[in-house]
Design a protein around this motif. Structure first.
Motif, PDB file in Angstrom:
ATOM      1  N   SER A  48      42.878  36.602  35.990  1.00 24.35           N
ATOM      2  CA  SER A  48      41.770  36.888  35.071  1.00 24.35           C
ATOM      3  C   SER A  48      40.451  37.046  35.815  1.00 24.35           C
ATOM      4  O   SER A  48      39.506  37.630  35.289  1.00 24.35           O
ATOM      5  N   ASP A  49      40.389  36.558  37.025  1.00 27.80           N
ATOM      6  CA  ASP A  49      39.189  36.723  37.844  1.00 27.80           C
ATOM      7  C   ASP A  49      39.407  37.907  38.784  1.00 27.80           C
ATOM      8  O   ASP A  49      40.406  37.938  39.509  1.00 27.80           O
ATOM      9  N   THR A  81      38.157  38.750  41.625  1.00 32.98           N
ATOM     10  CA  THR A  81      38.307  38.417  43.047  1.00 32.98           C
ATOM     11  C   THR A  81      39.694  37.866  43.328  1.00 32.98           C
ATOM     12  O   THR A  81      40.341  38.252  44.306  1.00 32.98           O
ATOM     13  N   ARG A  82      40.186  36.980  42.463  1.00 32.63           N
ATOM     14  CA  ARG A  82      41.534  36.450  42.673  1.00 32.63           C
ATOM     15  C   ARG A  82      42.576  37.553  42.557  1.00 32.63           C
ATOM     16  O   ARG A  82      43.556  37.579  43.302  1.00 32.63           O
ATOM     17  N   HIS A 134      38.662  30.271  45.599  1.00 30.46           N
ATOM     18  CA  HIS A 134      39.670  31.134  44.969  1.00 30.46           C
ATOM     19  C   HIS A 134      41.068  30.848  45.517  1.00 30.46           C
ATOM     20  O   HIS A 134      42.040  30.800  44.758  1.00 30.46           O
ATOM     21  N   GLU A 139      37.413  43.017  31.539  1.00 29.67           N
ATOM     22  CA  GLU A 139      36.870  41.899  30.773  1.00 29.67           C
ATOM     23  C   GLU A 139      36.971  42.175  29.280  1.00 29.67           C
ATOM     24  O   GLU A 139      36.618  43.256  28.805  1.00 29.67           O
TER      25      GLU A 139
END
Length: 108
Positions: free
Chosen positions: A18-19, A21-22, A53, A105
């Motif tokens: 959901s992030d 960067t991850r 992360h 998002e």
């Protein structure tokens, strides 16, 4: 260590990706193992952010830290995860722009 199946596994995977960067870290590690400093430089994030992360991804059971001399290399916890990521990238989604932004998002 706890072993999860089905819905909890998907929920953890969903949280992890959901992030953005991850998600980018997982994409990078699906290509090859890497060191945190290399990942931070490649993704344009601070080393502290990368550490946070990677801790999250490790806690979710998606990556493992492999000691390599004085350094630590990160890789996907299971090769099948790399195949799953590749398969997911092949999925074409019809997205309602009123619900999701271009970066994924949810707006609703």
């Amino acid at each position: 260590m706890q072993t999860l199946t089905h819905a909890p596994v998907l929920a953890r995977f969903g949280y992890a990706v959901s992030d953005p960067t991850r998600a980018r870290i997982l994409l990078s590690l699906s290509e090859a193992p890497a060191y945190p400093s290399e990942l931070a430089d490649a993704l344009g994030v601070s080393r502290q952010s990368m550490s946070n992360h990677l801790t999250c991804l490790r806690g979710c059971g998606l990556v493992v830290a492999v000691p390599d001399g004085r350094r630590t290399r990160y890789e996907l916890a299971d090769a099948k995860l790399g195949h799953a990521i590749t398969d997911l990238l092949g999925v074409v989604l019809a997205v309602d722009p009123a619900c999701c932004s271009p970066d994924g998002e949810c707006l609703a």
